[in-house]
Design a protein around this motif. Structure first.
Motif, PDB file in Angstrom:
ATOM      1  N   UNK A 171      35.245  37.854  36.894  1.00  0.00           N
ATOM      2  CA  UNK A 171      34.189  37.876  37.918  1.00  0.00           C
ATOM      3  C   UNK A 171      34.725  38.450  39.224  1.00  0.00           C
ATOM      4  N   UNK A 172      35.901  38.006  39.652  1.00  0.00           N
ATOM      5  CA  UNK A 172      36.464  38.485  40.920  1.00  0.00           C
ATOM      6  C   UNK A 172      36.739  39.984  40.874  1.00  0.00           C
ATOM      7  N   UNK A 173      37.265  40.477  39.756  1.00  0.00           N
ATOM      8  CA  UNK A 173      37.561  41.907  39.649  1.00  0.00           C
ATOM      9  C   UNK A 173      36.280  42.720  39.589  1.00  0.00           C
ATOM     10  N   UNK A 174      35.310  42.253  38.818  1.00  0.00           N
ATOM     11  CA  UNK A 174      34.057  42.999  38.668  1.00  0.00           C
ATOM     12  C   UNK A 174      33.285  43.060  39.977  1.00  0.00           C
ATOM     13  N   UNK A 175      33.201  41.939  40.660  1.00  0.00           N
ATOM     14  CA  UNK A 175      32.490  41.928  41.949  1.00  0.00           C
ATOM     15  C   UNK A 175      33.283  42.697  42.997  1.00  0.00           C
ATOM     16  N   UNK A 176      34.597  42.561  42.965  1.00  0.00           N
ATOM     17  CA  UNK A 176      35.425  43.096  44.036  1.00  0.00           C
ATOM     18  C   UNK A 176      35.756  44.558  43.979  1.00  0.00           C
ATOM     19  N   UNK A 177      35.513  45.210  42.823  1.00  0.00           N
ATOM     20  CA  UNK A 177      35.859  46.643  42.725  1.00  0.00           C
ATOM     21  C   UNK A 177      35.327  47.463  43.898  1.00  0.00           C
ATOM     22  N   UNK A 178      34.032  47.406  44.158  1.00  0.00           N
ATOM     23  CA  UNK A 178      33.548  48.224  45.281  1.00  0.00           C
ATOM     24  C   UNK A 178      33.734  47.574  46.650  1.00  0.00           C
ATOM     25  N   UNK A 179      34.167  46.321  46.709  1.00  0.00           N
ATOM     26  CA  UNK A 179      34.232  45.608  47.984  1.00  0.00           C
ATOM     27  C   UNK A 179      35.555  45.739  48.717  1.00  0.00           C
ATOM     28  N   UNK A 180      36.601  46.141  48.017  1.00  0.00           N
ATOM     29  CA  UNK A 180      37.926  46.100  48.626  1.00  0.00           C
ATOM     30  C   UNK A 180      38.034  46.976  49.875  1.00  0.00           C
ATOM     31  N   UNK A 181      37.380  48.093  49.892  1.00  0.00           N
ATOM     32  CA  UNK A 181      37.468  49.001  51.047  1.00  0.00           C
ATOM     33  C   UNK A 181      36.214  48.972  51.924  1.00  0.00           C
ATOM     34  N   UNK A 182      35.240  48.152  51.562  1.00  0.00           N
ATOM     35  CA  UNK A 182      33.980  48.111  52.295  1.00  0.00           C
ATOM     36  C   UNK A 182      34.125  47.282  53.566  1.00  0.00           C
ATOM     37  N   UNK A 183      33.700  47.847  54.684  1.00  0.00           N
ATOM     38  CA  UNK A 183      33.714  47.137  55.959  1.00  0.00           C
ATOM     39  C   UNK A 183      32.274  46.802  56.325  1.00  0.00           C
ATOM     40  N   UNK A 184      31.975  45.520  56.306  1.00  0.00           N
ATOM     41  CA  UNK A 184      30.598  45.074  56.555  1.00  0.00           C
ATOM     42  C   UNK A 184      30.140  45.366  57.985  1.00  0.00           C
TER      43      UNK A 184
END
Length: 197
Positions: free
Chosen positions: A96-109
């Motif tokens: 779950x953490x890897x699947x959700x986090x793939x696009x989030x690691x470089x995203x700045x909210x």
């Protein structure tokens, strides 16, 4: 009738604390993920598989954590099996953490737009029902998390809690094995049977 938790020392207290933290994290993940899915369904769009999978894993894990603590409290929990299930939930939490986090690691909210009304946001950003390809569903997920700041922060909270659950399930698996060894050592070997007498 007086209720008293098993007296298993520091390992028992640690197990109780870990179960409480797991429960709180899982309920938060359930609430945030259900909120996302509610907004998507209200806008009559197809929900991303990532969020459905997260909701399923969190629901099963919440049920397990609740039941396992009740059994532990009553002294009926098979600790070695519980340690194995905790390891399985560790693997599920990693997925779950890897699947959700793939696009989030470089995203700045903080660079995303301020919030807009939910119906307008989802109507413009997520394709309609009927497209079933994995690429389209993944793009829908990307559109969802980059819609505005609140959605970005919410999904990052789910990601962070999933990472925390990885550590919690790893520790609780080790604690289950430690408790099992402690109980096994305290009972000692069975006395030899006397067949002559």
């Amino acid at each position: 009738m007086r209720f008293q938790a098993p007296q298993l020392g520091a390992l028992g207290v640690t197990f109780t604390a870990l179960r409480a933290m797991e429960f709180v994290s899982l309920v938060a993940i359930l609430g945030l993920t259900a909120n996302f899915l509610n907004e998507i369904v209200t806008a009559q769009r197809e929900a991303p598989d990532v969020l459905i999978g997260t909701l399923v894993v969190a629901s099963i894990a919440t049920l397990y954590v609740s039941i396992s603590y009740i059994l532990y409290y009553d002294g009926l929990l098979p600790l070695l099996i519980a340690g194995g299930i905790d390891l399985a939930l560790l693997v599920a939490a990693i997925v779950v953490a890897v699947t959700i986090g793939k696009p989030l690691s470089m995203l700045k909210c903080s660079v995303l737009a301020e919030p807009t009304p939910p119906t307008q946001t989802f109507t413009m950003s997520i394709s309609t029902r009927g497209y079933n390809s994995a690429v389209v569903k993944y793009n829908n997920y990307l559109a969802l998390i980059t819609t505005d700041q609140p959605h970005c922060y919410e999904i990052k909270a789910v990601w962070g809690l999933s990472i925390a659950l990885c550590a919690l399930f790893a520790f609780s698996a080790l604690i289950c094995i430690g408790l099992w060894r402690r109980i096994k050592a305290s009972t000692g070997p069975a006395p030899p049977k006397d067949f002559e007498g």
